[in-house]
Design a protein around this motif. Structure first.
Motif, PDB file in Angstrom:
ATOM      1  N   UNK A  38      -1.721  39.469  -2.180  1.00  0.00           N
ATOM      2  CA  UNK A  38      -2.156  40.741  -2.731  1.00  0.00           C
ATOM      3  C   UNK A  38      -3.386  41.218  -1.964  1.00  0.00           C
ATOM      4  N   UNK A  39      -4.067  42.234  -2.495  1.00  0.00           N
ATOM      5  CA  UNK A  39      -5.302  42.705  -1.858  1.00  0.00           C
ATOM      6  C   UNK A  39      -6.490  42.473  -2.783  1.00  0.00           C
ATOM      7  N   UNK A  40      -7.667  42.708  -2.260  1.00  0.00           N
ATOM      8  CA  UNK A  40      -8.893  42.390  -2.994  1.00  0.00           C
ATOM      9  C   UNK A  40      -9.041  43.215  -4.266  1.00  0.00           C
ATOM     10  N   UNK A  41      -8.666  44.500  -4.192  1.00  0.00           N
ATOM     11  CA  UNK A  41      -8.806  45.352  -5.380  1.00  0.00           C
ATOM     12  C   UNK A  41      -7.923  44.867  -6.513  1.00  0.00           C
ATOM     13  N   UNK A  63      -1.748  29.641  -5.570  1.00  0.00           N
ATOM     14  CA  UNK A  63      -2.814  29.940  -4.613  1.00  0.00           C
ATOM     15  C   UNK A  63      -2.756  31.423  -4.334  1.00  0.00           C
ATOM     16  N   UNK A  64      -3.858  32.128  -4.576  1.00  0.00           N
ATOM     17  CA  UNK A  64      -3.911  33.571  -4.355  1.00  0.00           C
ATOM     18  C   UNK A  64      -4.508  33.852  -2.986  1.00  0.00           C
ATOM     19  N   UNK A  65      -3.798  34.638  -2.193  1.00  0.00           N
ATOM     20  CA  UNK A  65      -4.366  35.188  -0.960  1.00  0.00           C
ATOM     21  C   UNK A  65      -4.580  36.673  -1.196  1.00  0.00           C
ATOM     22  N   UNK A  96       1.629  44.288  -5.163  1.00  0.00           N
ATOM     23  CA  UNK A  96       0.776  45.343  -4.638  1.00  0.00           C
ATOM     24  C   UNK A  96       1.570  46.461  -4.004  1.00  0.00           C
ATOM     25  N   UNK A  97       0.899  47.202  -3.129  1.00  0.00           N
ATOM     26  CA  UNK A  97       1.557  48.270  -2.392  1.00  0.00           C
ATOM     27  C   UNK A  97       2.383  47.731  -1.243  1.00  0.00           C
ATOM     28  N   UNK A  98       2.864  48.637  -0.411  1.00  0.00           N
ATOM     29  CA  UNK A  98       3.776  48.244   0.646  1.00  0.00           C
ATOM     30  C   UNK A  98       3.207  47.218   1.601  1.00  0.00           C
ATOM     31  N   UNK A  99       1.918  47.312   1.921  1.00  0.00           N
ATOM     32  CA  UNK A  99       1.321  46.347   2.836  1.00  0.00           C
ATOM     33  C   UNK A  99       1.320  44.947   2.231  1.00  0.00           C
ATOM     34  N   UNK A 100       1.045  44.847   0.929  1.00  0.00           N
ATOM     35  CA  UNK A 100       1.070  43.533   0.271  1.00  0.00           C
ATOM     36  C   UNK A 100       2.469  42.944   0.273  1.00  0.00           C
ATOM     37  N   UNK A 101       3.468  43.773  -0.014  1.00  0.00           N
ATOM     38  CA  UNK A 101       4.837  43.268  -0.057  1.00  0.00           C
ATOM     39  C   UNK A 101       5.313  42.873   1.334  1.00  0.00           C
ATOM     40  N   UNK A 102       4.973  43.672   2.344  1.00  0.00           N
ATOM     41  CA  UNK A 102       5.365  43.315   3.708  1.00  0.00           C
ATOM     42  C   UNK A 102       4.654  42.048   4.172  1.00  0.00           C
ATOM     43  N   UNK A 103       3.382  41.883   3.785  1.00  0.00           N
ATOM     44  CA  UNK A 103       2.663  40.660   4.132  1.00  0.00           C
ATOM     45  C   UNK A 103       3.341  39.444   3.504  1.00  0.00           C
ATOM     46  N   UNK A 104       3.785  39.587   2.258  1.00  0.00           N
ATOM     47  CA  UNK A 104       4.480  38.488   1.587  1.00  0.00           C
ATOM     48  C   UNK A 104       5.780  38.157   2.307  1.00  0.00           C
ATOM     49  N   UNK A 105       6.505  39.169   2.745  1.00  0.00           N
ATOM     50  CA  UNK A 105       7.758  38.942   3.463  1.00  0.00           C
ATOM     51  C   UNK A 105       7.531  38.146   4.746  1.00  0.00           C
ATOM     52  N   UNK A 106       6.544  38.598   5.526  1.00  0.00           N
ATOM     53  CA  UNK A 106       6.315  37.930   6.801  1.00  0.00           C
ATOM     54  C   UNK A 106       5.738  36.534   6.575  1.00  0.00           C
TER      55      UNK A 106
END
Length: 414
Positions: A38-41, A63-65, A96-106
């Motif tokens: 996820x992101x910091x916010x 574990x949260x990133x 989260x938003x698209x960046x969080x979901x894409x980060x999770x995918x990769x």
């Protein structure tokens, strides 16, 4: 024309207010040590804390990133992967938003197969299944929770780059519109506009001959009967909910319709693909650092006009899904649809031209050249594009002269 359709989608797709609470049983069925990306916010939000509590009660070690940042640079993903590796993650959850979901995918990809993100750029480069993946969107925009693509920013390429593979589709997507209630108007606008462009481009992509090899040769295989259904569903809900949600974030009905539309748009373009508006946005976004949704929405009316001679019936049908009363010829209905899309985007603050996004005239040749290099999107466009017509398109989008595109379209149409 014989009917042909296919969908690439999650095993489980759950939509509805409060459905985020369905997460723990799904997670417990897939793994025991979860990496939550996820992101910091969002990590500081009480709703997020409640989701973590639910996972703990279900017996998961978490574990949260929370280091995801906008535009998703590859260095950010490397840090997420390291966090998952240290934790011994056997499950990845993106929230989260698209960046969080894409980060999770990769992250799920690299934890399974190793290497770096650049090893998998392009289509069908992922060698096999990734770690079990659950995606929970908190914006109504990218549709990443249901799509086979993740987009990252590579500083070596100075462009966003896609990794596209059916293996990246989440196992489970949970779409709870209550998670979007706190989205400010600006984020609501660019996310919703992104979703509408997904649906429009999916419905107007090039239709390919449906031989048995098609689904194996293309991740995004073009317009088909099933993607059309979800594209029109998306257009109907987004056009009804976007301005209302922008004006009043507490309008729960509008929020629900907007998120349902965004997810349906993801189902549509996750199979059919997108086209020229997204191709041009790649270099525009890199140059201007403006939100992706703002860029594709700025471009969309120009691309629709550019393509109108090749897909006027589809544009007319899009207008009917938006609630327009079809009058006049098919071409006149198509033009009315483009005007309606442009008016909707203007009403939620989307810039009308590339100049409004911060593009300078001297940058237009570079934009045209780099756009032509995004072949996985250019090949989907219903109207063939060459260097000269791409330059016409980006110049019209810079000056705001859509009529110029109507004249070139008439000269070139079959």
């Amino acid at each position: 024309m014989s009917l042909f359709g296919t969908l690439r989608m999650p095993r489980n797709l759950v939509f509805g207010a409060g459905q985020r609470h369905a997460l723990p049983p799904f997670a417990a069925s897939l793994g025991q040590r979860a990496l939550v990306v996820t992101d910091e916010r969002l990590a500081a939000d009480p709703i997020f804390a409640a989701l973590l509590d639910g996972l703990a009660r279900a017996g998961l070690q978490v574990r949260v990133f929370d280091g995801v940042i906008a535009e998703l640079p590859v260095a950010c993903i490397a840090a997420a992967v390291e966090a998952g590796r240290v934790h011994g993650a056997d499950l990845v959850i993106g929230i989260g938003g698209g960046s969080c979901l894409d980060a999770a995918k990769v992250a799920a990809l690299l934890l399974s197969h190793g290497g770096t993100a650049s090893d998998y750029y392009g289509e069908f480069r992922v060698p096999g299944p990734v770690l079990p993946l659950i995606c929970i969107p908190t914006t109504a925009g990218t549709g990443s929770e249901v799509t086979p693509v993740a987009v990252v920013t590579d500083p070596d390429k100075a462009l966003k780059v896609g990794i596209a593979s059916p293996h990246l589709i989440s196992h489970t997507a949970i779409c709870d519109p209550e998670l979007t209630y706190s989205c400010p108007p600006g984020l609501t606008a660019v996310s919703g506009a992104d979703a509408l462009t997904h649906a429009i481009e999916a419905y107007t992509t090039k239709r390919r001959q449906p031989g048995p090899e098609l689904v194996h040769e293309h991740v995004f295989l073009g317009k088909n009967a099933l993607s059309d259904h979800y594209a029109l569903l998306a257009i109907s809900h987004i056009s009804a909910g976007l301005k209302r949600a922008y004006d009043d974030g507490s309008d729960s009905e509008a929020r629900g319709r907007l998120m349902l539309g965004a997810t349906a748009a993801g189902l549509a373009f996750g199979t059919a693909g997108t086209a020229a508006a997204h191709a041009v946005q790649y270099p525009v976004g890199a140059m201007t650092h403006t939100p992706h949704g703002a860029g594709v929405a700025t471009l969309m009316p120009y691309v629709m006009t550019f393509n109108s001679g090749w897909c006027a019936p589809e544009l007319a049908e899009i207008g009917r899904a938006m609630g327009l009363v079809g009058r006049g010829t098919t071409e006149e209905q198509a033009a009315a649809t483009v005007d309606a899309v442009a008016a909707l985007f203007a009403a939620i603050g989307i810039p009308r031209t590339l100049a409004g996004l911060g593009v300078e005239e001297a940058q237009l040749p570079q934009i045209a050249e780099q756009s032509m290099g995004i072949t996985r999107l250019i090949k989907n466009n219903p109207r063939p594009i060459d260097d000269a017509s791409m330059m016409d398109l980006v110049r019209a989008a810079f000056t705001g002269d859509r009529m110029r595109l109507r004249s070139t379209d008439k000269a070139d149409r079959p």
